[in-house]
Design an enzyme around this catalytic site. Structure first.
Site, PDB file in Angstrom:
ATOM      1  N   ASP A  63       0.849  -1.206  -0.126  1.00  0.00           N
ATOM      2  CA  ASP A  63      -0.024  -0.036  -0.176  1.00  0.00           C
ATOM      3  C   ASP A  63       0.888   1.415  -0.012  1.00  0.00           C
ATOM      4  O   ASP A  63       1.879   1.347   0.848  1.00  0.00           O
ATOM      5  CB  ASP A  63      -0.659  -0.058   1.502  1.00  0.00           C
ATOM      6  CG  ASP A  63      -1.914   1.318   1.292  1.00  0.00           C
ATOM      7  OD1 ASP A  63      -2.385   1.469   0.057  1.00  0.00           O
ATOM      8  OD2 ASP A  63      -2.372   1.280   2.282  1.00  0.00           O
ATOM      9  N   HIS A 110      -7.796  10.230   3.717  1.00  0.00           N
ATOM     10  CA  HIS A 110      -7.431   9.090   4.876  1.00  0.00           C
ATOM     11  C   HIS A 110      -7.767   9.671   6.155  1.00  0.00           C
ATOM     12  O   HIS A 110      -7.841  11.024   6.324  1.00  0.00           O
ATOM     13  CB  HIS A 110      -6.087   8.927   4.646  1.00  0.00           C
ATOM     14  CG  HIS A 110      -5.456   8.300   3.576  1.00  0.00           C
ATOM     15  ND1 HIS A 110      -4.896   8.984   2.583  1.00  0.00           N
ATOM     16  CD2 HIS A 110      -5.420   7.194   3.374  1.00  0.00           C
ATOM     17  CE1 HIS A 110      -4.350   8.182   1.527  1.00  0.00           C
ATOM     18  NE2 HIS A 110      -4.879   7.166   1.891  1.00  0.00           N
ATOM     19  N   SER A 169     -12.406   3.957   5.692  1.00  0.00           N
ATOM     20  CA  SER A 169     -12.810   3.615   7.002  1.00  0.00           C
ATOM     21  C   SER A 169     -14.244   4.141   7.571  1.00  0.00           C
ATOM     22  O   SER A 169     -14.816   3.285   8.115  1.00  0.00           O
ATOM     23  CB  SER A 169     -11.750   3.814   7.845  1.00  0.00           C
ATOM     24  OG  SER A 169     -10.658   2.969   8.070  1.00  0.00           O
ATOM     25  N   ASN A 184     -10.092   0.626   0.549  1.00  0.00           N
ATOM     26  CA  ASN A 184      -8.939   0.621   1.309  1.00  0.00           C
ATOM     27  C   ASN A 184      -9.231   0.968   2.808  1.00  0.00           C
ATOM     28  O   ASN A 184     -10.046   1.994   3.093  1.00  0.00           O
ATOM     29  CB  ASN A 184      -7.722   1.471   1.063  1.00  0.00           C
ATOM     30  CG  ASN A 184      -7.037   0.892  -0.212  1.00  0.00           C
ATOM     31  OD1 ASN A 184      -7.341   0.015  -0.945  1.00  0.00           O
ATOM     32  ND2 ASN A 184      -5.775   1.234  -0.168  1.00  0.00           N
ATOM     33  N   VAL A 185      -8.956   0.108   3.903  1.00  0.00           N
ATOM     34  CA  VAL A 185      -9.251   0.453   5.131  1.00  0.00           C
ATOM     35  C   VAL A 185      -8.085   0.328   5.957  1.00  0.00           C
ATOM     36  O   VAL A 185      -7.557  -0.955   5.974  1.00  0.00           O
ATOM     37  CB  VAL A 185     -10.414  -0.546   5.665  1.00  0.00           C
ATOM     38  CG1 VAL A 185     -10.715  -0.507   7.112  1.00  0.00           C
ATOM     39  CG2 VAL A 185     -11.630  -0.346   4.604  1.00  0.00           C
ATOM     40  N   THR A 243      -7.532   3.072   9.104  1.00  0.00           N
ATOM     41  CA  THR A 243      -7.790   3.869  10.472  1.00  0.00           C
ATOM     42  C   THR A 243      -8.881   2.853  11.384  1.00  0.00           C
ATOM     43  O   THR A 243      -8.768   2.528  12.525  1.00  0.00           O
ATOM     44  CB  THR A 243      -8.395   4.793  10.372  1.00  0.00           C
ATOM     45  OG1 THR A 243      -7.451   5.572   9.588  1.00  0.00           O
ATOM     46  CG2 THR A 243      -8.621   5.759  11.462  1.00  0.00           C
TER      47      THR A 243
HETATM   48  P1  13P Z   1      -8.073   4.966   6.208  1.00  0.00           P
HETATM   49  O1  13P Z   1      -7.053   4.855   7.138  1.00  0.00           O
HETATM   50  O2  13P Z   1      -9.007   6.185   6.136  1.00  0.00           O
HETATM   51  O3  13P Z   1      -9.275   3.865   6.363  1.00  0.00           O
HETATM   52  O4  13P Z   1      -7.449   4.877   4.932  1.00  0.00           O
HETATM   53  C1  13P Z   1      -6.831   3.663   4.461  1.00  0.00           C
HETATM   54  C2  13P Z   1      -6.439   3.850   2.918  1.00  0.00           C
HETATM   55  O5  13P Z   1      -6.583   4.396   2.141  1.00  0.00           O
HETATM   56  C3  13P Z   1      -4.799   2.927   3.072  1.00  0.00           C
HETATM   57  O6  13P Z   1      -4.476   3.072   1.743  1.00  0.00           O
END
Ligand code: 13P
Length: 286
Positions: A83, A182, A213, A232-233, A235
């Site tokens: 990532d 994010h 998230s 994508n998750v 947080t």
């Molecule tokens: P969050 O931390 O908002 O869930 O975003 C995660 C992310 O996009 C990782 O690439």
């Protein structure tokens, strides 16, 4: 079963659902994610960042993750993705460590620099059947900034640029900016759905939303209907981890076996991932 990320995303795109790409930070978070995937028979992607590799040791966390996938996933399709890789070198290293997907994030570079870096990674990765995600537009980390002063236009993906970028790089999926950011509650309440529709119209590869998230089910469904195939998750899983830890421990904590704590953490991660799987519509899609 370690499965091509391109295949996982293409099936989601064709099937009208999305998959989650979940960031892990250690053995227990990886296990919790996999337990959820197996229990709900959902394909998904596990992700490792450069900072997690720095924290845990790149080889160590890669081997642990690959072993967990091998031992636990059975016939459920699972991908392992880098990532937000920022350089060609880190993408190459992850491919050598057995990741079957890498994200190359050149979103802070100029359009040309981002394009050249992404193309270089795509050429290397495709030789090894590794899937590449790129980013165009910026998914910001807004920290404490005053949201009323954020100029969202600076972060949005331009649909025509996206078309040129994908055509020139050959990237397999694209992370886009449509008002997402994010972290928790640091983004536009309403995404630019018209922009999503325009991007979808111009490019055919799977679209990825970072920073999801805090997206509620209604917003997720709208994005999936608009053609998003992956969320994508990070947080939300971190919070599940830390809250569980804090609930179980204080300075008078009587627990003497850390495994009891980590078992609760693992279950909290599993529970959170199951919630997401249902929102994305990926249960029973394995
Ligand atoms: P969050 O931390 O908002 O869930 O975003 C995660 C992310 O996009 C990782 O690439």
């Amino acid at each position: 079963m370690l499965t091509s990320i391109k295949e996982i995303l293409t099936k989601a795109q064709e099937g009208g659902y999305a998959v989650g790409a979940f960031n892990l930070s250690n053995m227990e978070t990886a296990q919790g994610i996999l337990m959820a995937a197996v229990e709900r028979r959902s394909p998904l992607i596990v992700q490792i960042t450069e900072s997690t590799m720095k924290f845990a040791g790149a080889k160590e966390i890669a081997e642990i993750t690959r072993t967990i996938i091998k031992e636990r996933s059975g016939d459920i399709p699972i991908g392992i993705n880098l990532d937000h890789g920022k350089t060609f070198e880190v993408a190459m290293r992850c491919i050598d460590l057995g990741f079957n997907g890498v994200m190359i994030d050149g979103s802070r570079l100029s359009f040309e620099e981002n394009l050249n870096l992404t193309k270089r990674v795509v050429d290397y990765a495709h030789e090894k059947q590794v899937t590449v995600q790129a980013e165009l537009g910026v998914v910001p980390y807004l920290g404490e900034s005053d949201l009323s002063e954020v100029n969202w236009k600076d972060f949005m993906t331009d649909p025509e640029q996206a078309r040129q970028f994908v055509e020139a790089t050959g990237a397999d999926s694209l992370a886009i900016g449509i008002g997402n950011a994010h972290g928790f509650f640091r983004e536009l309440e309403n995404c630019d759905w018209d922009r999503l529709a325009e991007i979808r119209e111009k490019i055919k590869i799977p679209l990825v939303i970072h920073g999801s998230s805090d997206w509620l089910e209604e917003k997720i469904i709208k994005a999936v209907e608009g053609g998003v195939s992956c969320f994508n998750v990070d947080t939300d899983l971190r919070l599940a981890f830390v809250h569980t830890l804090c609930q179980l421990t204080d300075d008078k904590c009587a627990i003497t076996d850390p495994r009891n704590i980590m078992d609760a953490v693992r279950n909290a991660i599993k529970k959170k991932v199951i919630e997401k799987i249902h929102a994305y519509g990926s249960a029973n899609k394995a």
